[in-house]
Design an enzyme around this catalytic site. Sequence first.
Site, short mmCIF file in Angstrom:
data_model
loop_
_atom_site.label_atom_id
_atom_site.label_comp_id
_atom_site.label_asym_id
_atom_site.label_seq_id
_atom_site.Cartn_x
_atom_site.Cartn_y
_atom_site.Cartn_z
CG ASN A 34 -0.36 -0.16 2.51
OD1 ASN A 34 0.72 -0.73 2.65
ND2 ASN A 34 -1.03 0.31 3.54
CG HIS A 90 7.88 -4.66 -1.86
ND1 HIS A 90 6.72 -4.47 -1.15
CD2 HIS A 90 8.31 -3.39 -2.17
CE1 HIS A 90 6.46 -3.19 -1.05
NE2 HIS A 90 7.41 -2.50 -1.65
N GLY A 98 2.31 -5.74 7.52
CA GLY A 98 1.37 -6.47 6.68
C GLY A 98 0.12 -6.86 7.44
CB SER A 99 -2.47 -9.34 6.64
OG SER A 99 -1.73 -10.54 6.46
CD GLU A 125 5.12 -1.36 13.45
OE1 GLU A 125 3.95 -1.06 13.78
OE2 GLU A 125 6.09 -1.12 14.18
CG LEU A 126 0.73 -7.20 12.58
CD1 LEU A 126 0.30 -8.36 13.47
CD2 LEU A 126 1.47 -7.70 11.36
CB CYS A 132 -2.12 0.01 8.67
SG CYS A 132 -1.43 -1.31 7.66
#
Length: 473
Positions: free
Chosen positions: A132, A156, A207-208, A229-230, A263
């Site tokens: 993103n 990536h 990411g997720s 970092e979700l 996010c």
Amino acid sequence: MAYKTINPYTNELVKAYPNATADDVENALSAGHQLFKQWEHETPESRAKQLHEIAQLFRDHQAQLAKAMVTDMGKLYREAQGEVELCAMIADYFADHGAKLLAPTKIETIATGDAQIQKHPLGVLMMVEPWNFPMYQIMRVFAPNFMVGNPMILKHASNTPGSAVAFENVIKESAAPNASLQNMFLSYDQVSEIIADSRVQGVALTGSERGGRSVAKAAGENLKKNTMELGGTDAFIVLDDADIDSVTDIAWRARLYNAGQVCTSSKRFIVSANLYDQFLKKLKENFANVKPGDPMDNQTTLAPMNSKRAKEKLQDQVDKAIENGATVYYGNEKVDLPGQFFQPTILTNIEKNNPAYSEEMFGPVAQVYKVNSDQEAIDLANDSDLGLGGIVFSGDPKRGTKVASQIETGMVFVNNFMASLPDLPFGGVKNSGYGREMSQLGLNAFVNEQLIVTADKPNMANLAGGLVATDPD
């Protein structure tokens, strides 16, 4: 895993990239480890000039780098230009401040001698980054760890390979060693193998939640330090004394920036009952005024979503929300354009048993809730497994700060747009992850904080906390 750039505005395949081989992986690990051993004997100051050069190269190649992001994931061109400038700012910040922030710190101690904490690099890092913000996400890990002295291997997202290559090419063009950052088109199995390798000493993932659990498991099994970092279901709280005109002018931007694929986007708007109807009316007006179109055109104000798959997932979430009682206040109609556009949509009347209540909707969909008190707003904001960021609006900044301090997230902005800057720590709590990136906290995420205690000569008083053992006989 197939790495492909498919332009989400034209739906055309631009380029496919071959996956890394086992030899590619070994060569990258070897080069990274060799550079780490070199950097162990160098100071952070020795790398500052190279990082400033990288910042300047980002500015020099702004148009080219921005276009790569637009082509990869559909970002508005002007937003992509802003992302390139943010990358340059981050690089400059750590080049300017990294060495000072990494300087040894003295400790006042009762031990005999002088005590200090020295900060050393750990080794090669595995970096797993999302689509993103295809360059900013890389830079916020790369810049601080370049100053620390940790070489990085990048995996990536599979739909933004062009951005990864473009970023790596800037590093290669600069005077920085090529092994500073090595982009690789890896499978998930290869990522796990790299994490397990003894030359790798840390893992940074954005990411997720699903991806975070998988990578954190591999890191934990191999005792590798990691940061996660979700996602987030960030609340945008409007207290009863807020200036509704200011609030609504920011609200639509907070939700639709980057087509809502952020996010830290405001996803749940929690509005005091006295302002609820006005807020909905203004939000609808602003959503209705956006202009979808070519993301390279400055007249376009709504970008396509990053992929057909992402658009279909969001539509499925909206459909299920409606099936479970949510009301469509605005939107949820087809956009008559060939790209992956999703009409900005407002959902209301979402009850706790609705799946939408607890899901992150990663796209231009706003959920709006009515509350009758500050405490009700706080309780609703905290009723989530995620805890990344948030925004609070109040006519009284002190009241807003008091509410903000009770929100269970890593970041809250009061009477302000959510901002990501190099001197501000970024990160969350609960299922939004752990650890911080950027600022001094992010700079120290992957360092060996080594204690050094130096005395002029041996002193037995340090034994057993100052108690010297004696022979009982």
